[in-house]
Design an enzyme around this catalytic site. Structure first.
Site, PDB file in Angstrom:
ATOM      1  N   LYS A  44      -8.973 -17.608  -8.492  1.00 11.08           N
ATOM      2  CA  LYS A  44      -8.972 -19.023  -9.304  1.00 11.08           C
ATOM      3  C   LYS A  44      -7.511 -19.355  -9.741  1.00 11.08           C
ATOM      4  O   LYS A  44      -7.119 -18.406 -10.241  1.00 11.08           O
ATOM      5  CB  LYS A  44     -10.060 -18.909 -10.350  1.00 11.08           C
ATOM      6  CG  LYS A  44     -11.574 -18.525 -10.170  1.00 11.08           C
ATOM      7  CD  LYS A  44     -12.377 -18.262 -11.357  1.00 11.08           C
ATOM      8  CE  LYS A  44     -13.555 -17.955 -10.628  1.00 11.08           C
ATOM      9  NZ  LYS A  44     -14.714 -17.401 -11.916  1.00 11.08           N
ATOM     10  N   CYS A  69     -31.556  10.310  34.702  1.00 17.73           N
ATOM     11  CA  CYS A  69     -30.041   9.931  34.678  1.00 17.73           C
ATOM     12  C   CYS A  69     -29.801   8.791  35.429  1.00 17.73           C
ATOM     13  O   CYS A  69     -30.039   9.060  36.587  1.00 17.73           O
ATOM     14  CB  CYS A  69     -29.165  11.060  34.979  1.00 17.73           C
ATOM     15  SG  CYS A  69     -27.626  11.039  35.018  1.00 17.73           S
ATOM     16  N   CYS A  95     -23.407  16.599  37.283  1.00 17.84           N
ATOM     17  CA  CYS A  95     -23.629  15.165  37.230  1.00 17.84           C
ATOM     18  C   CYS A  95     -22.296  14.368  37.471  1.00 17.84           C
ATOM     19  O   CYS A  95     -21.406  14.853  36.608  1.00 17.84           O
ATOM     20  CB  CYS A  95     -24.313  14.859  35.846  1.00 17.84           C
ATOM     21  SG  CYS A  95     -24.652  12.965  36.037  1.00 17.84           S
ATOM     22  N   LYS A 116     -16.467 -10.957  -6.052  1.00 17.21           N
ATOM     23  CA  LYS A 116     -17.377 -12.041  -6.054  1.00 17.21           C
ATOM     24  C   LYS A 116     -18.868 -11.143  -5.924  1.00 17.21           C
ATOM     25  O   LYS A 116     -19.241 -10.629  -4.915  1.00 17.21           O
ATOM     26  CB  LYS A 116     -17.278 -12.859  -4.623  1.00 17.21           C
ATOM     27  CG  LYS A 116     -18.451 -14.073  -4.347  1.00 17.21           C
ATOM     28  CD  LYS A 116     -17.905 -14.923  -3.441  1.00 17.21           C
ATOM     29  CE  LYS A 116     -18.745 -16.117  -3.428  1.00 17.21           C
ATOM     30  NZ  LYS A 116     -20.240 -15.908  -3.139  1.00 17.21           N
ATOM     31  N   ASP A 124     -24.482 -18.272   7.876  1.00 20.32           N
ATOM     32  CA  ASP A 124     -23.059 -18.524   7.637  1.00 20.32           C
ATOM     33  C   ASP A 124     -22.609 -18.974   9.106  1.00 20.32           C
ATOM     34  O   ASP A 124     -21.846 -20.103   9.141  1.00 20.32           O
ATOM     35  CB  ASP A 124     -22.178 -17.396   7.105  1.00 20.32           C
ATOM     36  CG  ASP A 124     -22.418 -17.081   5.631  1.00 20.32           C
ATOM     37  OD1 ASP A 124     -22.945 -18.201   5.143  1.00 20.32           O
ATOM     38  OD2 ASP A 124     -21.580 -16.355   5.048  1.00 20.32           O
ATOM     39  N   ASP A 172     -27.667 -13.292   5.809  1.00 20.16           N
ATOM     40  CA  ASP A 172     -26.692 -13.922   5.404  1.00 20.16           C
ATOM     41  C   ASP A 172     -25.768 -14.562   6.385  1.00 20.16           C
ATOM     42  O   ASP A 172     -25.205 -15.543   6.754  1.00 20.16           O
ATOM     43  CB  ASP A 172     -25.786 -13.474   4.090  1.00 20.16           C
ATOM     44  CG  ASP A 172     -26.811 -12.998   3.140  1.00 20.16           C
ATOM     45  OD1 ASP A 172     -28.178 -13.688   3.346  1.00 20.16           O
ATOM     46  OD2 ASP A 172     -26.532 -12.564   2.335  1.00 20.16           O
ATOM     47  N   ALA A 173     -25.012 -13.241   7.346  1.00 22.16           N
ATOM     48  CA  ALA A 173     -24.002 -13.593   8.132  1.00 22.16           C
ATOM     49  C   ALA A 173     -24.407 -14.519   9.157  1.00 22.16           C
ATOM     50  O   ALA A 173     -23.693 -15.400   9.716  1.00 22.16           O
ATOM     51  CB  ALA A 173     -23.647 -12.092   8.625  1.00 22.16           C
ATOM     52  N   CYS A 202     -28.275  14.168  30.226  1.00 23.46           N
ATOM     53  CA  CYS A 202     -28.708  14.380  31.242  1.00 23.46           C
ATOM     54  C   CYS A 202     -28.098  16.040  31.432  1.00 23.46           C
ATOM     55  O   CYS A 202     -26.950  16.276  31.306  1.00 23.46           O
ATOM     56  CB  CYS A 202     -27.529  13.722  32.410  1.00 23.46           C
ATOM     57  SG  CYS A 202     -27.572  14.425  34.020  1.00 23.46           S
ATOM     58  N   SER A 216     -19.862 -25.079  -5.831  1.00 25.08           N
ATOM     59  CA  SER A 216     -19.757 -23.771  -4.960  1.00 25.08           C
ATOM     60  C   SER A 216     -18.490 -23.734  -4.259  1.00 25.08           C
ATOM     61  O   SER A 216     -17.441 -24.728  -4.446  1.00 25.08           O
ATOM     62  CB  SER A 216     -20.731 -23.813  -3.763  1.00 25.08           C
ATOM     63  OG  SER A 216     -20.630 -24.998  -3.080  1.00 25.08           O
TER      64      SER A 216
HETATM   65  S1  IVH Z   1     -16.948 -18.941  -9.540  1.00 20.92           S
HETATM   66  C1  IVH Z   1     -17.207 -23.712  -8.486  1.00 20.92           C
HETATM   67  N1  IVH Z   1     -16.874 -16.436 -10.058  1.00 20.92           N
HETATM   68  O1  IVH Z   1     -20.173 -17.374  -5.816  1.00 20.92           O
HETATM   69  C2  IVH Z   1     -18.023 -22.585  -8.411  1.00 20.92           C
HETATM   70  N2  IVH Z   1     -18.470 -17.486  -8.544  1.00 20.92           N
HETATM   71  O2  IVH Z   1     -20.068 -20.001  -3.912  1.00 20.92           O
HETATM   72  C3  IVH Z   1     -17.622 -21.496  -9.293  1.00 20.92           C
HETATM   73  N3  IVH Z   1     -20.330 -16.007  -7.569  1.00 20.92           N
HETATM   74  O3  IVH Z   1     -22.675 -19.693  -7.008  1.00 20.92           O
HETATM   75  C4  IVH Z   1     -18.085 -20.139  -9.092  1.00 20.92           C
HETATM   76  N4  IVH Z   1     -19.039 -14.025  -8.253  1.00 20.92           N
HETATM   77  O4  IVH Z   1     -23.070 -17.371  -7.277  1.00 20.92           O
HETATM   78  C5  IVH Z   1     -17.447 -17.359  -9.432  1.00 20.92           C
HETATM   79  N5  IVH Z   1     -16.681 -14.185 -10.181  1.00 20.92           N
HETATM   80  C6  IVH Z   1     -17.230 -15.384  -9.598  1.00 20.92           C
HETATM   81  C7  IVH Z   1     -18.357 -15.094  -8.829  1.00 20.92           C
HETATM   82  C8  IVH Z   1     -18.986 -16.198  -8.276  1.00 20.92           C
HETATM   83  C9  IVH Z   1     -20.117 -14.448  -7.469  1.00 20.92           C
HETATM   84  C10 IVH Z   1     -21.112 -16.686  -6.898  1.00 20.92           C
HETATM   85  C11 IVH Z   1     -21.785 -17.707  -7.494  1.00 20.92           C
HETATM   86  C12 IVH Z   1     -21.698 -18.985  -6.975  1.00 20.92           C
HETATM   87  C13 IVH Z   1     -21.007 -18.537  -5.598  1.00 20.92           C
HETATM   88  C14 IVH Z   1     -19.834 -19.695  -5.016  1.00 20.92           C
END
Ligand code: IVH
Length: 669
Positions: free
Chosen positions: A291, A408, A431, A117, A38, A34-35, A426, A83
């Protein structure tokens, strides 16, 4: 980048990223970390931002989510599933909050909700008149796949809302994930059945959910956290926090660590507190979702490219990047261990340019499939030495597996690998590496001389000016100014710092002498127990064993070191130069919140050296020992821990602490 290069690179990235997306979402068989995805995605987005004409319709930046496969029926979400944009620093959080404040208008208070998350996959559950009517994956955010029969097998997803009384249609959103314990058990089972193990809990969850046969899904340890609502006509909800409580009241699992805060300062502080908690959870989280709490504020903020302005994903360390592994070099340590390390094409990771990384040993390098010439993922956790996670993608350029040299690289002696040890060594006690590394360790760690760096020590060694610790103390300002990079003043300062280092405590002197198996802790034990170097020089093996945590083998090695004529001469010489060979104030144990407790630290830590960890524990009053007994309060376990220590600890029921636990323990005090 020249325009033609940018065009070619963008095309290359597009092709690679699109392939990675299909492998990940459709085949459930990822071809890169994943890294790495990204990093490559960000690179492409960067090129496109600079040259918008290079954006093509098939660029992965132009889609919201995953491609939909034809295995399941497609369904349209009532409200789209967006997302999240990510932020990685406190400054970025502050900047986002500032933008939120500006858009909402002056003086309006803004509260935030923080949630883990969860690293699983997003799903949308549609309840009609209280009953689960349909469950779908997120898909591309607009359309997902109907996986209802599979979702029904997950026990934490309510088939009907508890309490009733909700007419109409409501969308509940959340994350399906696989707990770590279940993930491990699943992989053990797959391997036992001769099948391929799943690469990580998220893929395991995705693969399990997208089975044609729901009974397979049912056999997988999946779980669910709800984190929000989509369409919810007929239900009066004013804030996100209220929605979470409402969901909880209707039988949905809400993550117990979700919290509401009233200021942006608290947001950053709480987000960091999570770094420590993360390691203790039975599920993977890859950040914190922040949020804006009030729904009307959320609506007024709107969104940009399906990414709402009201939320951000805060992702902390490890910070990663992709770069070329130019070469695997070998450095022979002061104990003769052959330490492989990576020479990298310089790359910026979290604001720091790195060009080298540690590699542990031959076995680890080959297990991770790290090869010279490959693009690799490097990771920096906190402020420490970067590490290589693994190859970055399917394009293998390096073809040769890594092999330790048979001789060595410094003295040519045949290398040995003692039974049961991971490191090659070694065996030559004469050394030159040992002399040089002892000197480096003296300057950088034991005496910690300011103004003299590792490179200076190497140059002094190469020029033949300083080849031993006593020679360092005879170094003059005139001699130093002959070297590049030293002017009158800096040379004067360095010589003064060397002179001042004669006052370091006895235990540090002992540590710096490079006596086999005498690290920081043992040096302190010896200084405390024997008090003077004369007592130590004459100590027999039996007497040495009486000191805490010193076993017969180590005692013999210490006694042997002090029997050696050259070593005794070194001690005498340093003493006549004015270094301290008697225990003093510093060797008395500190009093503190951890007084009365005993810890053992084993293995390599990421965010600090073992010596630093031990010193920090001692500074708080803890006793630190090298051996585990029933009196041990806890054992801090790093990478590649001592097997016998670990076994002893488990047998004696000594609690095992992770590095995160240690950081928490130190931090809390
Ligand atoms: S809120 C508008 N809350 O993260 C999107 N997402 O990139 C609002 N995810 O597709 C998503 N934990 O799979 C939200 N507590 C959480 C989350 C969460 C994991 C994931 C989810 C989403 C992605 C967002």
């Amino acid at each position: 980048m020249a325009p033609s290069d940018a065009r070619a690179r963008a095309a290359e990235l597009r092709e690679l990223l699109n392939r990675a997306l299909i492998a990940y979402h459709v085949d459930d068989d990822p071809i890169m970390e994943d890294a790495a995805y990204d990093v490559l995605y960000d690179e492409l987005a960067g090129i496109e931002a600079e040259s918008p004409d290079l954006v093509t319709p098939d660029s992965p930046t132009q889609r919201v989510g995953a491609p939909v496969s034809d295995r399941f029926r497609k369904v349209r979400h009532r409200t789209p599933m967006g997302s999240l944009d990510k932020v990685t620093t406190d400054e970025a959080i502050a900047k986002w909050a500032e933008d939120v404040g500006r858009r909402l208008g002056t003086g309006e208070p803004v509260a935030f909700v923080l949630e883990p998350k969860i690293d699983g996959l997003a799903i949308n559950l549609t309840y009609t008149d209280n009953v689960l009517a349909q469950g779908a994956t997120r898909g591309d955010g607009v359309e997902g796949e109907d996986v209802s029969p599979n979702l029904r097998t997950i026990r934490t997803i309510p088939l009907a809302m508890v309490g009733g009384g909700v007419p109409g249609t409501i969308e509940v959103r959340g994350e399906v994930y696989m707990p770590l314990s279940g993930f491990r058990a699943l992989n053990e089972r797959l391997v036992a059945e001769g099948k391929k193990p799943t690469p990580n809990p998220r893929n395991a969850a995705a693969g399990s959910l997208r089975q044609k046969d729901p009974s397979v899904t049912a056999s997988r340890p999946l779980s669910f956290w709800a984190y929000g609502v989509g369409a919810h006509a007929g239900v009066e909800l004013v804030t996100h926090w209220e929605a979470l409580q409402w969901l909880k009241g209707h039988g949905f699992p809400i993550n117990p660590f979700a919290e509401r805060v009233e200021t942006v300062e608290e947001v950053a502080a709480r987000a960091h507190a999570w770094e420590v908690r993360r390691a203790e959870l039975d599920y993977e989280i890859d950040g914190i979702v922040i949020k804006v709490d009030a729904f009307d504020q959320q609506a007024r903020l709107g969104s940009l490219h399906e990414r709402p302005r009201f939320a951000r994903a805060f992702k902390w360390a490890p910070m990663t990047a992709v770069t070329r592994l130019e070469k695997i070099a070998i450095r022979v340590g002061r104990t003769g261990a052959l330490n492989p390390w990576a020479i990298l094409a310089p790359v910026e990771v979290g604001g720091v340019t790195i060009s080298r990384a540690t590699l542990h040993n031959e076995e680890d390098i080959n297990r991770k499939e790290i090869r010279e010439g490959d693009d690799v993922i490097v990771q920096r956790a906190g402020d420490v030495i970067p590490q290589i996670v693994g190859p970055a993608g399917p394009h293998r350029k390096g073809t040769r597996r890594f092999r330790m040299p048979e001789r060595c690289p410094l003295c040519g002696t045949a290398v040995v690998k003692p039974e049961g040890e991971a490191m090659h060594r070694c065996p030559n006690r004469a050394c030159p590496s040992r002399g040089l590394e002892t000197l480096i360790n003296w300057v950088m760690a034991a005496a910690d001389i300011e103004g003299v760096g590792e490179q200076t020590v190497r140059t002094l060694w190469d020029e033949g000016i300083v080849r031993s610790i006593p020679e360092l103390y005879r170094l003059t300002r005139e001699k130093l100014t002959e070297l590049d990079g030293f002017a009158e003043t800096s040379a004067g300062n360095a010589v003064a710092a060397i002179e001042a280092s004669k006052a370091i405590p006895f235990s540090r002197v002992l540590f710096g002498l490079n006596i086999p198996d005498v690290g920081w802790v043992t040096a302190q034990t010896l200084a405390r127990h024997f008090g003077t170097v004369d007592a130590l020089v004459h100590a027999t093996q039996e007497e040495l064993v009486e000191a805490e945590g010193i076993g017969p083998e180590r005692a013999e090695a210490i006694a042997e070191w002090f029997r050696d004529e050259d070593n005794r001469r070194l001690v005498d010489e340093l003493r006549s130069l004015g270094l301290r060979f008697e225990a003093g104030e510093e060797e008395r144990p500190a009093e503190g919140p951890l007084t009365g407790s005993r810890y053992v630290v084993t293995g390599t830590l990421e965010s600090m050296t073992r010596e630093q960890a031990e010193a920090a524990l001692e500074a708080l009053g803890a006793k630190v020992s090298d051996s585990v007994s029933s009196k041990t309060t806890g054992i801090v376990v790093g990478e590649e821990p001592g097997r016998s220590k670990l076994a002893k600890a488990e047998k004696a029921g000594v609690p095992l602490l992770t590095e995160a636990d240690l950081v928490a323990l130190l931090g809390r005090r």
